[in-house]
Design an enzyme around this catalytic site. Structure first.
Site, mmCIF file in Angstrom:
data_model
loop_
_atom_site.group_PDB
_atom_site.id
_atom_site.type_symbol
_atom_site.label_atom_id
_atom_site.label_comp_id
_atom_site.label_asym_id
_atom_site.label_seq_id
_atom_site.Cartn_x
_atom_site.Cartn_y
_atom_site.Cartn_z
ATOM 1 N N ARG A 9 -18.817 -9.915 -6.847
ATOM 2 C CA ARG A 9 -19.898 -9.499 -7.727
ATOM 3 C C ARG A 9 -21.252 -9.868 -7.130
ATOM 4 N NH1 ARG A 9 -17.120 -10.918 -13.524
ATOM 5 N NH2 ARG A 9 -16.223 -12.633 -12.314
ATOM 6 N N THR A 48 -6.738 -15.658 -11.055
ATOM 7 C CA THR A 48 -8.157 -15.626 -10.701
ATOM 8 C C THR A 48 -8.907 -16.827 -11.270
ATOM 9 O OG1 THR A 48 -8.712 -14.224 -12.611
ATOM 10 C CG2 THR A 48 -8.196 -13.109 -10.547
ATOM 11 N N TYR A 69 -9.355 -1.094 -14.612
ATOM 12 C CA TYR A 69 -10.039 -2.094 -15.437
ATOM 13 C C TYR A 69 -10.669 -1.441 -16.663
ATOM 14 C CZ TYR A 69 -13.232 -5.936 -16.665
ATOM 15 O OH TYR A 69 -13.892 -6.943 -17.324
#
Length: 341
Positions: A200, A49, A159
Site C-alpha cells: 500500500r 497477514t 477482494y
C-alpha cells in the site's frame, strides 16, 4: 459520544468482545483501545497477514486472549460475548492477489461463521467492509447510497466481491435472524503497525524513503486518496458499534490528496534524498477515492481529529523505531518495490 465504551445501544453492557483478525493492523488497534476502555477481548487470527507482535503489549493482560484460529473453520468461543468485530481478511493488493481464494473464503465462509457466533451469543456484530465496494467510482465523493462501479472478474474482484458478498450476508442475518448488525466501509487508513512490505502507498513510500530508495508512484500520481489516521478510524468504528446504527457507514478522512502529493510529503517528512520514480498503474486502480462522511457526522458526531502532517509524523517515527526498512523483503526474499494503491 463517550470515551468509555461500557454500553451498547439500549444500555446493554459491553463486557466482552471478539475481534477476528485481531493481530492485524486495524484489529490490533481495536484490541488495544477496547482494553483501554475496560472491555475483555478475545482476538482470533491465523497470522496469515497478521502478526502476534502487534498485540505483544497485551500478552500479560488478563483481560486479553489471543487464539490462533482461521475463521473459515468453525468458530467456538466459550462464555458470553457482547460484540463481534469481524476484521479478518487480507486487505492489501499484495495479499489478496497472492491469496485470491482465501480472500473469497474469509469474506464468505468466514463472515458466515462470525455472524453465526454473534447469533449464538446474542451479540452485536460489526463487519469491516471497505471503500473498494465502490470500485473505480463514477460518483465523487462516495456516499453510502452509491452502488459502485466494480469489475467482478478483474484481479481486484476477489477482494471487492468478497466484501460486497459479506455486506449482503450481514444484511440477510439481520433481516432473517434478527442479529444486531452494523457495516462500516473503511477508507484508506494509515499509522503504526502497517507492514512495510504490504504494497500500500504510505508504508511503501515510508519504507523506500527511509531506505534511500526511489519512491515508486503508480501512473502519473494524479489519482487521489483520502487517508485517515488509525486512531480516528478506531474511534469511529467503536462509535458505530456503540450507536446501534446498522450502516453501511463510511468512516474515513474526507480530505483528498493526490498520490504524488503523498509521496512528496513522505519524502519531506523522512528527510530523505529519495527521488520519485513512476511505474505502471495496477489494473482497475481507482482514479479517485474520497468518502462522504455526512452520515457519520450526523449520527455519531464523528470527524477525524488527526491531520495528515501529524499522522504522517507519528507513522514515520514508528517506522524509524520498529522496522528494519532497509531489510524489508517479501516472501520470495526480494526487496519489495511496489507501486502505490
Amino acid at each position: 459520544m463517550t470515551d468509555s465504551l461500557q454500553t451498547l445501544a439500549g444500555s446493554r453492557p459491553l463486557r466482552r468482545a471478539v475481534v477476528t483478525g485481531g493481530a492485524g493492523f486495524l484489529g490490533s488497534h481495536l484490541c488495544t483501545e477496547l482494553r483501554r476502555r475496560g472491555v475483555e477481548v478475545v482476538a482470533l487470527d491465523n497470522f496469515l497477514t497478521g502478526n502476534p507482535a502487534n498485540v505483544a503489549h497485551l500478552a500479560d493482560d488478563p483481560g486479553f486472549r489471543l487464539i490462533h484460529c482461521d475463521v473459515t473453520d468453525y468458530i467456538h468461543v466459550p462464555g458470553d460475548v457482547d460484540l463481534v468485530l469481524h476484521f479478518a481478511s487480507p486487505a492489501s493488493p499484495v495479499d489478496y492477489l497472492k491469496l485470491p481464494i482465501h480472500t473469497l473464503k474469509v469474506g464468505s465462509i468466514g463472515t458466515n461463521h462470525a455472524l453465526g457466533l454473534a447469533k449464538e451469543k446474542g451479540a452485536r456484530f460489526l463487519i469491516a467492509s471497505t471503500s473498494e465496494v465502490y470500485g473505480d467510482p463514477q460518483v465523487h465523493p462516495q456516499p453510502e447510497t452509491y452502488w459502485g462501479h466494480v469489475n467482478p472478474v478483474g484481479p481486484r474482484g476477489v477482494y471487492d466481491e468478497a466484501k460486497r458478498y459479506a455486506e449482503a450476508l450481514t444484511m440477510a442475518y439481520r433481516q432473517t435472524h434478527g442479529v444486531d448488525t452494523a457495516i462500516v466501509r473503511i477508507f484508506n487508513t494509515f499509522g503504526p503497525r502497517m507492514r512495510p512490505s504490504d504494497g500500500r502507498a504510505i508504508p511503501t513510500f515510508v519504507r523506500q524513503a527511509l531506505a534511500g530508495e526511489p519512491v515508486t508512484v503508480a501512473g502519473d500520481g494524479a489519482q487521489t486518496r483520502s487517508v485517515c489516521y488509525v486512531s480516528d478510524l478506531v474511534r469511529g468504528i467503536l462509535a458505530l458499534a456503540e450507536s446501534g446504527h446498522s450502516g453501511p457507514m463510511n468512516i474515513g478522512n474526507p480530505h483528498e490528496l493526490s498520490v504524488l502529493q503523498i509521496a512528496r510529503d513522505v519524502i519531506e517528512a523522512t528527510g530523505s534524498v529519495s527521488e520519485i520514480r513512476f511505474v505502471g498503474r495496477p489494473v482497475d486502480d481507482p482514479m479517485v477515492r474520497r468518502p462522504d462522511t455526512t452520515l457519520a457526522t450526523e449520527v455519531l458526531g464523528w470527524a477525524p481529529e488527526v491531520d495528515w502532517p501529524e499522522g504522517l509524523a507519528r507513522t514515520v517515527d514508528w517506522f524509524r523505531e520498529a522496522v528494519d526498512v532497509a531489510g524489508a523483503r517479501d516472501e520470495t526474499g526480494n526487496t519489495v518495490d511496489a507501486g502505490a494503491r
